[in-house]
Design a protein around this motif. Sequence first.
Motif, PDB file in Angstrom:
ATOM      1  N   MET A 114     -21.316  -0.870  20.005  1.00  0.00           N
ATOM      2  CA  MET A 114     -21.209  -1.272  21.409  1.00  0.00           C
ATOM      3  C   MET A 114     -20.353  -0.298  22.219  1.00  0.00           C
ATOM      4  O   MET A 114     -20.065  -0.546  23.386  1.00  0.00           O
ATOM      5  N   SER A 115     -19.962   0.820  21.616  1.00  0.00           N
ATOM      6  CA  SER A 115     -19.010   1.723  22.270  1.00  0.00           C
ATOM      7  C   SER A 115     -19.671   2.934  22.917  1.00  0.00           C
ATOM      8  O   SER A 115     -19.019   3.665  23.658  1.00  0.00           O
ATOM      9  N   ARG A 116     -20.963   3.160  22.659  1.00  0.00           N
ATOM     10  CA  ARG A 116     -21.595   4.419  23.088  1.00  0.00           C
ATOM     11  C   ARG A 116     -21.613   4.559  24.613  1.00  0.00           C
ATOM     12  O   ARG A 116     -21.236   5.604  25.148  1.00  0.00           O
ATOM     13  N   ALA A 117     -22.083   3.525  25.311  1.00  0.00           N
ATOM     14  CA  ALA A 117     -22.153   3.601  26.771  1.00  0.00           C
ATOM     15  C   ALA A 117     -20.765   3.800  27.367  1.00  0.00           C
ATOM     16  O   ALA A 117     -20.586   4.565  28.328  1.00  0.00           O
ATOM     17  N   LYS A 118     -19.760   3.149  26.791  1.00  0.00           N
ATOM     18  CA  LYS A 118     -18.383   3.293  27.271  1.00  0.00           C
ATOM     19  C   LYS A 118     -17.875   4.712  27.052  1.00  0.00           C
ATOM     20  O   LYS A 118     -17.205   5.285  27.914  1.00  0.00           O
ATOM     21  N   ALA A 119     -18.222   5.290  25.883  1.00  0.00           N
ATOM     22  CA  ALA A 119     -17.797   6.660  25.592  1.00  0.00           C
ATOM     23  C   ALA A 119     -18.445   7.653  26.549  1.00  0.00           C
ATOM     24  O   ALA A 119     -17.799   8.586  27.034  1.00  0.00           O
ATOM     25  N   LEU A 120     -19.733   7.464  26.848  1.00  0.00           N
ATOM     26  CA  LEU A 120     -20.431   8.346  27.786  1.00  0.00           C
ATOM     27  C   LEU A 120     -19.861   8.213  29.195  1.00  0.00           C
ATOM     28  O   LEU A 120     -19.693   9.212  29.907  1.00  0.00           O
ATOM     29  N   LEU A 156     -16.706  10.106  29.329  1.00  0.00           N
ATOM     30  CA  LEU A 156     -16.956  11.551  29.343  1.00  0.00           C
ATOM     31  C   LEU A 156     -17.238  12.042  30.758  1.00  0.00           C
ATOM     32  O   LEU A 156     -16.601  12.988  31.244  1.00  0.00           O
ATOM     33  N   PHE A 157     -18.192  11.413  31.435  1.00  0.00           N
ATOM     34  CA  PHE A 157     -18.583  11.882  32.757  1.00  0.00           C
ATOM     35  C   PHE A 157     -17.529  11.562  33.820  1.00  0.00           C
ATOM     36  O   PHE A 157     -17.393  12.298  34.798  1.00  0.00           O
ATOM     37  N   GLY A 174     -31.164   6.577  30.040  1.00  0.00           N
ATOM     38  CA  GLY A 174     -30.356   6.081  28.935  1.00  0.00           C
ATOM     39  C   GLY A 174     -28.881   6.412  29.095  1.00  0.00           C
ATOM     40  O   GLY A 174     -28.496   7.301  29.858  1.00  0.00           O
ATOM     41  N   GLY A 175     -28.040   5.678  28.370  1.00  0.00           N
ATOM     42  CA  GLY A 175     -26.615   6.004  28.343  1.00  0.00           C
ATOM     43  C   GLY A 175     -25.728   5.153  29.226  1.00  0.00           C
ATOM     44  O   GLY A 175     -24.536   5.424  29.345  1.00  0.00           O
ATOM     45  N   GLY A 176     -26.293   4.134  29.889  1.00  0.00           N
ATOM     46  CA  GLY A 176     -25.467   3.261  30.707  1.00  0.00           C
ATOM     47  C   GLY A 176     -25.321   3.744  32.141  1.00  0.00           C
ATOM     48  O   GLY A 176     -25.906   4.746  32.557  1.00  0.00           O
ATOM     49  N   THR A 177     -24.507   3.011  32.897  1.00  0.00           N
ATOM     50  CA  THR A 177     -24.381   3.262  34.333  1.00  0.00           C
ATOM     51  C   THR A 177     -23.487   4.456  34.669  1.00  0.00           C
ATOM     52  O   THR A 177     -23.567   5.007  35.761  1.00  0.00           O
ATOM     53  N   GLY A 178     -22.632   4.857  33.736  1.00  0.00           N
ATOM     54  CA  GLY A 178     -21.687   5.932  34.018  1.00  0.00           C
ATOM     55  C   GLY A 178     -22.360   7.228  34.426  1.00  0.00           C
ATOM     56  O   GLY A 178     -21.878   7.947  35.307  1.00  0.00           O
ATOM     57  N   ILE A 179     -23.485   7.544  33.784  1.00  0.00           N
ATOM     58  CA  ILE A 179     -24.208   8.776  34.100  1.00  0.00           C
ATOM     59  C   ILE A 179     -24.719   8.726  35.534  1.00  0.00           C
ATOM     60  O   ILE A 179     -24.630   9.708  36.281  1.00  0.00           O
ATOM     61  N   MET A 180     -25.273   7.589  35.927  1.00  0.00           N
ATOM     62  CA  MET A 180     -25.809   7.457  37.282  1.00  0.00           C
ATOM     63  C   MET A 180     -24.699   7.550  38.327  1.00  0.00           C
ATOM     64  O   MET A 180     -24.867   8.165  39.382  1.00  0.00           O
ATOM     65  N   TYR A 181     -23.555   6.945  38.047  1.00  0.00           N
ATOM     66  CA  TYR A 181     -22.453   6.977  39.000  1.00  0.00           C
ATOM     67  C   TYR A 181     -21.931   8.399  39.206  1.00  0.00           C
ATOM     68  O   TYR A 181     -21.580   8.789  40.319  1.00  0.00           O
ATOM     69  N   SER A 182     -21.862   9.173  38.133  1.00  0.00           N
ATOM     70  CA  SER A 182     -21.211  10.486  38.190  1.00  0.00           C
ATOM     71  C   SER A 182     -22.138  11.602  38.647  1.00  0.00           C
ATOM     72  O   SER A 182     -21.660  12.641  39.101  1.00  0.00           O
ATOM     73  N   SER A 183     -23.440  11.412  38.526  1.00  0.00           N
ATOM     74  CA  SER A 183     -24.377  12.515  38.742  1.00  0.00           C
ATOM     75  C   SER A 183     -24.593  12.811  40.220  1.00  0.00           C
ATOM     76  O   SER A 183     -24.496  11.935  41.079  1.00  0.00           O
TER      77      SER A 183
END
Length: 374
Positions: free
Chosen positions: A186-192, A195-196, A229-238
Amino acid sequence: HRSLHLMLRRHRHLGIRDRNCMSIMDKLKKNSKSDFTSVLADSKFFNEKDMVPTDVPMINVALSGSMDGGLAPGLTVLAGPSKHFKTSFALIMASAYLKKYKDAVLLFYDSEFGSPQTYFEQFGIDPERVLHTPITNIEELKFDLVAQLEELDRNDDVIVVIDSIGNLASKKELDDALNEKAVADMSRAKALKGLFRIITPYLAMKNIPLLAVNHTYKEIGLFPRDIVGGGTGIMYSSDNVWIIGRQQEKQGQEVVGYNFIVNVEKSRYVKEKSKIPIGVSWEGGVQKYSGLLEVALIGGYVDKPSNGWYQRVDLTTGEVIGSKLRLKDTMTADFWEPILETTDFPEFLKKTYKIGYNAPAIVNSEELEALQTV
């Protein structure tokens, strides 16, 4: 005399206020602990925005809304299923960056190992200018990338490619496998997301473009759509997110290539949900002028006198000019340079795709989908 006296007092008062404002501004600048603090009107982060154009006009349009634009500093995510030209798009942009800056270096983080040396050479990239860093998990990428970004400054010409985010495990997932633990990670999306969140300010402040290849999945529902893929963090940061689709290009029953449809999911510059086709053939690779015909037909710059045939249009008279050509014969400089250089077609592209340009969207997804059958 009384009104003149009042006016002079008012001007004197305004002058005092201006001097006070400037002194407060100087005081705030002096007290700032950041080396990058500046008056917004003079900020290098907005006034020195560098764009790197590629050789393919519609890739530039998909990145910036303009043929003259291109790749800008920040995070660009290229998402899609397997075999959808994602790494190739990244290398086209990286190649353009290395051509523009003769001392530039490509920092290539690799988790898929699907891009041998010859693959870089096909895109005009000298392997001697590529620093290849294999990675096995998100935390390993984070530690190495942050260390690299920390030591760079704004004058260092570096472009970063991650191939791919979609295939990276978290450290916990890797440790669980080594310890033979069959538990959900359950930690992958949080880790990504972490990162971003860390690297996004570095990219903007140090003028570095980063291209991240990613996967997509289908959401559950009656009309499922592609999700990055990868959760919301990628969308927020891109700054840019492409979701890439694919259509077969056929001659009769033979598949001779693909039309890759760039769906602009998020952009700082391009109207979201724009669909931009880029053609790739088995024989010639990326078709430089692909994607232009669809928009030119809508704008009246090209006519389709009969099924499968195309002609340029003289906008001053409305008459068709030149020979009738098949689709594959329109993918030449002879066909497109007169349109690009002697008409307002580049302006039409900006009005169609660029955010904030003083015209409503002209090309909608239904029109493009219909035209892509030609």
